[in-house]
Scaffold this motif. Sequence first.
Motif, PDB file in Angstrom:
ATOM      1  N   LEU A 221       0.828  -1.215   0.000  1.00 39.07           N
ATOM      2  CA  LEU A 221       0.000   0.000   0.000  1.00 39.07           C
ATOM      3  C   LEU A 221       0.858   1.258   0.000  1.00 39.07           C
ATOM      4  N   ILE A 222       1.945   1.248   0.756  1.00 43.71           N
ATOM      5  CA  ILE A 222       2.847   2.408   0.795  1.00 43.71           C
ATOM      6  C   ILE A 222       3.508   2.622  -0.563  1.00 43.71           C
ATOM      7  N   VAL A 223       3.958   1.531  -1.191  1.00 44.23           N
ATOM      8  CA  VAL A 223       4.585   1.639  -2.514  1.00 44.23           C
ATOM      9  C   VAL A 223       3.587   2.183  -3.535  1.00 44.23           C
ATOM     10  N   LEU A 224       2.347   1.673  -3.533  1.00 43.18           N
ATOM     11  CA  LEU A 224       1.318   2.165  -4.456  1.00 43.18           C
ATOM     12  C   LEU A 224       1.023   3.642  -4.212  1.00 43.18           C
ATOM     13  N   THR A 225       1.006   4.023  -2.942  1.00 45.67           N
ATOM     14  CA  THR A 225       0.764   5.429  -2.598  1.00 45.67           C
ATOM     15  C   THR A 225       1.845   6.332  -3.184  1.00 45.67           C
ATOM     16  N   TYR A 226       3.106   5.901  -3.062  1.00 47.04           N
ATOM     17  CA  TYR A 226       4.203   6.732  -3.576  1.00 47.04           C
ATOM     18  C   TYR A 226       4.297   6.698  -5.094  1.00 47.04           C
ATOM     19  N   ILE A 227       3.819   5.645  -5.722  1.00 50.06           N
ATOM     20  CA  ILE A 227       3.719   5.643  -7.190  1.00 50.06           C
ATOM     21  C   ILE A 227       2.741   6.730  -7.632  1.00 50.06           C
ATOM     22  N   CYS A 228       1.587   6.806  -6.933  1.00 52.26           N
ATOM     23  CA  CYS A 228       0.609   7.857  -7.240  1.00 52.26           C
ATOM     24  C   CYS A 228       1.184   9.245  -6.975  1.00 52.26           C
TER      25      CYS A 228
END
Length: 322
Positions: A221-228
């Motif tokens: 979830l953190i990785v997806l958040t930072y991709i966004c």
Amino acid sequence: MGPEVKAATILNTTFVRPAKFYLNGFSNIPNVKYFYCFLCFIYIMTVVGNSFLIAVIYLVKTLHTPKYMIVFSLALTDLCGSTALIPKVFDTFLFDRREIVYEACLSYMFFVWFFASVQSWTLVTMAYDRFLAICFPLRYHRIVTKPVIAGVMVLEWLVSLAVIGCMAGLIDRLSFCGSLEIQSFYCDHGPLYRLACNDRYLNYIMAFVVVFMVICIPLILIVLTYICICIALSRIASGVERWKALKTCTSHLILVAIFFLPLMGTNLAVLTSYIHPNARILNSTLTHTLPSLLNPIIYSLKTEEVLKSIRKLCKNIRLRNI
């Protein structure tokens, strides 16, 4: 029949519940007392740093914001997690009290994993806060409100309570008819359930559930958040604005790296290669203790907003004493 089995409470012909377990960590490590001194320093500084941060957020009304509600929760979790683990480590190994009663062992396991789970999901909440602040700046204050953050925090604590409680509760169905030596520095779930003699398939599944809940899902979830966040920043024309927005995320990224990388490294190394038990125990000890020490320093105590609040608080205290 050995003395360990004699000490057990036999509920029926196939089920054995031991009276005590024996923690076998930190065995045959040269100069290990220096490491205990280092752990003592970590614990004292963790208590001082997190208690000070909690007091500042509580006393300074300008910090009563959704963002610092999350910081308050992280500091409280760090303080409680370290207190659940380190004093017992001292009592067990420094004073050579390696035997731990069955019920205390399960409680020990529960509290260490419970606070680790809450800490992990608090880092996810911080990532969510940064995502909304950068990607939806005009709607940020409408979305991120005190009731919303309070609800998220309560949900994290309740879900962690349920899952970790289930993990600890499933140990109670196991029969321990062989060795009672736990190859760890605390009552860790994996080394404990592997000592059982009867079917431990549910515990094996629960171990995977907890690893996914505490490490994998939060990190994804953190990785997806930072991709966004990176996609949103790529659309900003000005490089100065892009760097300014990214700078607000650096402290959180450091916290994520400090918490997740050692956990992932230890678990992957155990699964893919052989690690000497003492090396694994030393690494696991630092993995469980160092983030709690560094979190308040990296994320809060060095920020301008908190420093101004500390100066304001000190000024008010001086004026009251005059």
